[in-house]
Design an enzyme around this catalytic site. Structure first.
Site, PDB file in Angstrom:
ATOM      1  N   LYS A 116       0.853  -1.210   0.000  1.00 46.36           N
ATOM      2  CA  LYS A 116       0.000   0.000   0.000  1.00 46.36           C
ATOM      3  C   LYS A 116       0.884   1.254   0.000  1.00 46.36           C
ATOM      4  O   LYS A 116       1.965   1.234  -0.582  1.00 46.36           O
ATOM      5  CB  LYS A 116      -0.966  -0.028   1.179  1.00 46.36           C
ATOM      6  CG  LYS A 116      -1.725  -1.354   1.284  1.00 46.36           C
ATOM      7  CD  LYS A 116      -2.879  -1.274   2.225  1.00 46.36           C
ATOM      8  CE  LYS A 116      -3.493  -2.657   2.379  1.00 46.36           C
ATOM      9  NZ  LYS A 116      -4.729  -2.649   3.140  1.00 46.36           N
ATOM     10  N   HIS A 129      -8.614  -3.426  -5.834  1.00 48.15           N
ATOM     11  CA  HIS A 129      -8.528  -3.560  -4.378  1.00 48.15           C
ATOM     12  C   HIS A 129      -9.682  -2.785  -3.746  1.00 48.15           C
ATOM     13  O   HIS A 129     -10.104  -1.753  -4.267  1.00 48.15           O
ATOM     14  CB  HIS A 129      -7.176  -3.017  -3.890  1.00 48.15           C
ATOM     15  CG  HIS A 129      -6.927  -3.323  -2.438  1.00 48.15           C
ATOM     16  ND1 HIS A 129      -7.459  -2.568  -1.427  1.00 48.15           N
ATOM     17  CD2 HIS A 129      -6.216  -4.315  -1.844  1.00 48.15           C
ATOM     18  CE1 HIS A 129      -7.087  -3.087  -0.267  1.00 48.15           C
ATOM     19  NE2 HIS A 129      -6.329  -4.147  -0.494  1.00 48.15           N
ATOM     20  N   GLU A 176      -9.825  -0.816  -1.414  1.00 45.91           N
ATOM     21  CA  GLU A 176      -9.533   0.609  -1.139  1.00 45.91           C
ATOM     22  C   GLU A 176      -9.687   1.445  -2.410  1.00 45.91           C
ATOM     23  O   GLU A 176     -10.047   2.619  -2.342  1.00 45.91           O
ATOM     24  CB  GLU A 176      -8.132   0.743  -0.525  1.00 45.91           C
ATOM     25  CG  GLU A 176      -8.125   0.252   0.922  1.00 45.91           C
ATOM     26  CD  GLU A 176      -6.818  -0.334   1.394  1.00 45.91           C
ATOM     27  OE1 GLU A 176      -5.768  -0.098   0.772  1.00 45.91           O
ATOM     28  OE2 GLU A 176      -6.852  -1.065   2.416  1.00 45.91           O
ATOM     29  N   SER A 227      -6.288  -9.798   6.953  1.00 40.90           N
ATOM     30  CA  SER A 227      -5.737 -10.135   8.265  1.00 40.90           C
ATOM     31  C   SER A 227      -5.016 -11.484   8.307  1.00 40.90           C
ATOM     32  O   SER A 227      -5.057 -12.192   9.317  1.00 40.90           O
ATOM     33  CB  SER A 227      -6.823 -10.068   9.347  1.00 40.90           C
ATOM     34  OG  SER A 227      -7.343  -8.751   9.421  1.00 40.90           O
ATOM     35  N   GLY A 243      -1.594  -7.572   3.442  1.00 47.15           N
ATOM     36  CA  GLY A 243      -1.273  -6.161   3.614  1.00 47.15           C
ATOM     37  C   GLY A 243      -0.266  -5.978   4.731  1.00 47.15           C
ATOM     38  O   GLY A 243       0.939  -6.151   4.552  1.00 47.15           O
TER      39      GLY A 243
END
Ligand code: PEP
Length: 245
Positions: free
Chosen positions: A11, A93, A95, A207, A228
């Site tokens: 990211k 993604h 986001e 996660s 991530g």
């Protein structure tokens, strides 16, 4: 037999000093049989391609524009990613879908651009918590797959990442049977639609940590993970790579 993938999405994290994590990762993952992918910020791609050298670690982008070039201030095109040595790119993604209002139709044009530049596409899909609570998960996943994947998807140019939005960066993960249900569903969709659908890898993201990776990667139709937070640290990510084989 699908080769598992451990893919890291950095990211908007990482300065030049962070390249030391890649150097350490190369040392820690010697002998790994899975495919290792790191998608750093665009500013680090060229140097990380150089550092990765012949280690087998693939460097990718986190997004690309649908056009090859033009008046699109701030954007990066797929040929630009390829030009600095990227081999793959994350598209859609959550986001990007939520913060940048990207629709599946729009994401599909980016996947086509990635393919034109000989990049494979890691196409992300996933439901929000509200969509899961209202029982819409599988329909949402189907709509996102149908809308985001262009005709012509193959095991070589496409990887799917199932990332429940509510599991990203939260420490919450679905139950293993919920993960299996969605991955099995995605497999059926891929097999019905694409000649090599049985061979297209489906990653789980949300996660993933060294402590839960092995159990998640053992679930039916989970071909690895898109990671991530835990990909930012070489030791943590190496633990996930080990779980992937
Ligand atoms: C992600 O952003 O793709 C992701 C899975 O993040 P995290 O592993 O931090 O939940």
């Amino acid at each position: 037999m699908r080769r598992k993938i451990a893919a890291g999405n950095w990211k908007m994290n990482g300065l030049k000093a962070s390249i030391v994590e890649l150097k350490e990762l190369i040392t820690l993952t010697k002998g790994a049989t899975c495919e290792i992918v790191i998608c750093p910020p665009a500013t680090l791609i060229e140097e990380m391609v150089h550092v990765a050298g012949d280690s087998g670690i693939v460097i990718g982008g986190q997004d690309c524009h649908w056009s090859e070039s033009g008046a699109y201030t701030g954007e990066i095109s797929a040929p630009m990613l390829a030009d600095v040595g990227a081999k793959t790119v994350i598209l859609g993604h959550s986001e990007r879908r939520s913060l940048h209002h990207e629709t599946s139709d729009y994401i599909r044009t980016k996947v086509e651009a990635a393919w034109r530049a000989d990049l494979s596409a890691i196409i992300c899909v996933g439901e929000t918590e509200a969509q899961r609570d209202s029982g819409d998960t599988l329909q949402i996943i189907k709509d996102q797959l149908d809308g985001s994947i262009p005709d012509g998807a193959t095991a070589a140019n496409t990887i799917i990442a199932y990332e429940p939005v509510w599991a990203i960066g939260t420490g919450k993960i679905p139950t293993y049977s919920q993960i299996a249900e969605v991955h099995d569903f995605i497999r059926v969709q891929l097999v019905q639609t694409y000649a090599t659908g049985e061979d297209i890898r489906i990653l789980y993201g949300g996660s993933v940590k060294p402590s839960n990776a092995a159990e998640i990667f053992a679930i039916s139709n989970v071909d690895g993970g898109l990671v991530g937070g835990a990909s930012l640290n070489a030791t943590d990510f190496a633990g996930i790579v080990t779980a992937a084989g």
